[in-house]
Design an enzyme around this catalytic site. Structure first.
Site: not given
Ligand code: IVH
Length: 685
Positions: A115, A117, A119, A226, A315, A419, A422, A437, A442
């Site tokens: 999935e 992640k 932010d 999620y 990451k 400028c 030039c 400019c 130039c």
């Molecule tokens: S699973 C045990 N799935 O990442 C599993 N987390 O550092 C825990 N997050 O607090 C979370 N997308 O805020 C999971 N697809 C995703 C996620 C996700 C973002 C964030 C979430 C969690 C943090 C973990």
């Protein structure tokens, strides 16, 4: 101090630092360092604590998930703690995790789910008898803040679900602010003189953790669920994937980009694919979460501390860092714009050291109140030039210098701003944020013009980089882009240049010769008309016979073209009204660089000639974004189904009229999934 005391001291310092940053991040929603730098601190502390376990105390920041909840919201106890995730930063670390997992399970293979992640902000939603009763933040993992009223305002959070759902259950997900909404919000805040948010995550957190839900309601927040936390009173599927499918059927929003794999190789491919495509997502993702699919297997694996062993965050390379801004300097762009840019204390972002970053324009610098000497957050996303996101005001010491462009370029001898390249006069057209400019000759402008002309995807002349183009200009070989085509008469002189042997000169001349056959669209783009980018050049090339035809077109004719607005029409007319530009055109004609529209011109993009209509809600993005995607690939997006419609994309709750009309006309219908697959396939073409 002896070694042990030194370590103790170091641990103490790290703890203090981490606690401070935790507070800034979780409570104030206003971090001073990037996530990557934070991870680095935690990593250091963890290593020391592992090496010297007797210094590990229960109150160490490594022992908890986030910051304590803010009292004002009221506290929600999480019966099953909301866990955090361990990180993998390389292919090797991911592979190690997988090997360890298999070893613990005593197995040779295990199904995985990937999935994005996202932010944003983790939340838990509790439903009782089909109704949303509580919504909470993660807090410290055990106790979170009660933000039910705020979460209720998010339209993708179902307030009730089918009565067939378990009597009591909890889902977990990520609340986020789509990038477009984030920019809109920041613009609005800037206009109102309020501080802007550093990134979408802070904006989302700041929006959800509002004591006044009305403010939350005005923010375009969204959520992806999620995982299922727990369920009582009814059996639920026993794999993570099937649970997500089940939650989808109950009306929860689940990310359509989730995927199920049988090997770590496929996980790696997925990760690489999204590193390259993450900019196209409507939200910010900082990695891929890899989870063991079977829930039984998950339970077998359990967790260490607050990190489950059955999942890991792989990451993406970092995109943000903090550093000191030494000076604001000014460069001259292709169209004569004076662009402030930041000279930075060198800093590594995602493995690349950056020393300079863009600051966009005068107003932007003022609005963000970026000062020389400030600590700033810098961001390097995808292929884009690094940019300064904003200052870290809390780190100011009072010696920072406010920035003023006119003061910087003031020429004492001339008694006016000039400028920096030039020395020509500088103007700021009414209603514009930039200074210009006024001298089209130039050297800086001409050089950028050449760089655009020869660039890949434009006239594509290999072998001319920044340094050769500046040499050619400075040594008088060329004065404008059209002169490139007369370089062959100066073959001998070219060979006298440094680093230019016979072979490289001949290669260069050959590349220039080949470029004469580029399409009309590319030549239009190569001219560097303001506001005419790649897509617009394509559009113009499909409407006009050749450059003469474009030059002779009236504003009225230009404005009749769908997609051409007054700004672009004016810019094109202005361009062809300038004698220098007409001279360049004539030189190009004489040199034989005079492409005509080809019948395939309009068909160069993969969706050319395809007409789409979208009905209903899409999960992956808003209808506007979907339409933009279609147009970006050369297709058209219309509001009504006609005989010309090639595809009707059917989202959730589609309009009955469009469906029945498509049915009557036999228009091909696509589900969202098929539509996404089609876009992806065409994009690769
Ligand atoms: S699973 C045990 N799935 O990442 C599993 N987390 O550092 C825990 N997050 O607090 C979370 N997308 O805020 C999971 N697809 C995703 C996620 C996700 C973002 C964030 C979430 C969690 C943090 C973990």
């Amino acid at each position: 101090m002896n070694k042990v005391n030194q370590v103790k001291e170091q641990i103490h310092r790290l703890k203090e630092q981490i606690n401070h940053h935790n507070y800034r991040y979780h409570v104030l929603d206003s971090p001073e360092i990037s996530d990557a730098e934070y991870d680095q601190l935690v990593c250091e502390l963890k290593q020391l604590e592992e090496e010297y376990p007797y210094f590990l105390t229960p109150d160490s920041p490594t022992q908890r998930v986030g910051a304590a909840p803010v009292e004002a919201f009221g506290v929600v106890e999480h019966p099953y703690p909301l866990l955090s995730l361990g990180n993998a930063f390389s292919e090797k670390e991911l592979a190690n995790w997988y090997t360890r997992t298999l070893r613990m399970l005593d197995d040779e293979q295990v199904d995985l789910v990937c999935e994005h992640k996202i932010d944003g902000l983790a939340v838990a939603l509790i439903y009782v008898d089909g109704k949303l009763v509580t919504g909470a933040t993660r807090g410290d993992g055990f106790r979170g803040e009660n933000i039910t009223q705020n979460l209720r305002t998010i339209r993708s959070v179902p307030l009730s679900v089918s009565r067939d759902a378990p009597a009591r259950f909890e889902v977990r997900g990520e609340v986020f602010l789509p990038v477009a909404g984030f920019h809109r919000l920041n613009q609005e805040r800037a206009r109102e003189g309020q501080p802007t948010f550093a990134n979408p995550r802070n904006a989302a957190a700041g929006s959800v953790r509002q004591l006044n839900p009305r403010i939350t309601a005005r923010r375009p927040l969204d959520i992806y669920i999620y995982m299922l936390g727990y369920a009582e009173g009814k059996a639920v599927p026993d794999t993570h994937w099937d649970r997500l499918e089940y939650l989808k059927s109950l009306g929860f929003k689940v990310n359509p980009h989730n995927a199920r794999f049988k090997s770590i190789k496929e996980v790696e491919d997925y990760y690489q694919r999204w590193i390259n495509n993450r900019e196209s997502l409507p939200y910010e993702a900082d990695g891929v979460v890899v989870k063991v699919n079977s829930v039984t297997r998950q339970e077998q694996l359990g967790s260490v501390g607050h990190e489950p062993r059955w999942a890991i965050a792989y990451k993406f390379p970092a995109v943000e860092a903090t550093t000191r801004l030494k000076e604001i300097a000014i460069s001259v762009g292709r169209t004569g714009t004076l662009n402030p840019y930041a000279i930075l204390e060198p800093v590594k972002v995602g493995g690349v050291t950056i020393k300079q970053a863009a600051l966009h324009n005068e107003d932007d610098v003022r609005r963000k109140d970026i000062r020389e000497g400030d600590w700033v957050t810098v961001r390097r996303a995808g292929e884009v030039i690094p940019e300064v996101v904003g200052p870290i005001v809390s780190k100011r010491i009072g010696k920072e210098k406010e920035y003023n462009l006119l003061e910087k370029i003031f020429d004492k001898k001339k008694g006016r701003p000039a400028c920096p390249v030039c020395g020509a006069e500088v103007i700021r057209p009414e209603g514009e944020a930039m200074y210009y400019c006024i001298n089209t000759a130039c050297p800086a402008q001409v050089q950028h013009g050449i760089e655009l002309f020869v660039a890949r995807g434009v006239m594509d002349i290999r072998g001319i980089g920044e340094s050769l183009s500046s040499t050619l200009l400075n040594e008088g070989f060329i004065h404008d882009v059209a002169d490139l085509y007369s370089l062959k008469e100066k073959r001998d002189a070219l060979m006298q240049l440094e680093k230019m042997g016979e072979k490289s000169v001949d290669n260069l001349l050959a590349a220039i010769e080949v470029s004469k056959n580029r399409s009309l669209a590319r030549l239009i783009l190569a001219l560097g008309i303001r506001h005419v980018g790649g897509e617009m050049a394509q559009l113009l090339a499909s409407e006009f016979e050749d450059l003469d035809d474009l030059k002779n077109s009236s504003s009225e004719r230009l404005l009749e073209i769908e997609g051409v607005g007054p700004k672009i029409a004016e810019s094109i007319t202005k361009f062809f009204a300038q004698p220098e530009n007409l001279k360049i055109m004539e030189k190009l004609r004489t040199a034989g660089v005079w492409p005509k529209r080809t019948p395939t011109e309009a068909a160069e993009l993969p969706l050319a000639g395809m007409e789409f209509v979208i009905t209903g809600r899409l999960e992956a993005f808003s209808r506007e974004v979907a339409q933009e995607r279609v147009k970006g690939l050369g297709g058209t997006a219309k509001d009504n189904v006609t005989r010309n419609t090639n595809y009707l994309v059917v989202g959730e709750d589609p309009g009955g009229g469009k469906l029945s009309r498509a049915g009557a006309l036999g228009t091909r219908q696509l589900t969202e999934e098929e539509f996404l697959a089609l876009l992806e396939e065409k994009r690769r073409q």
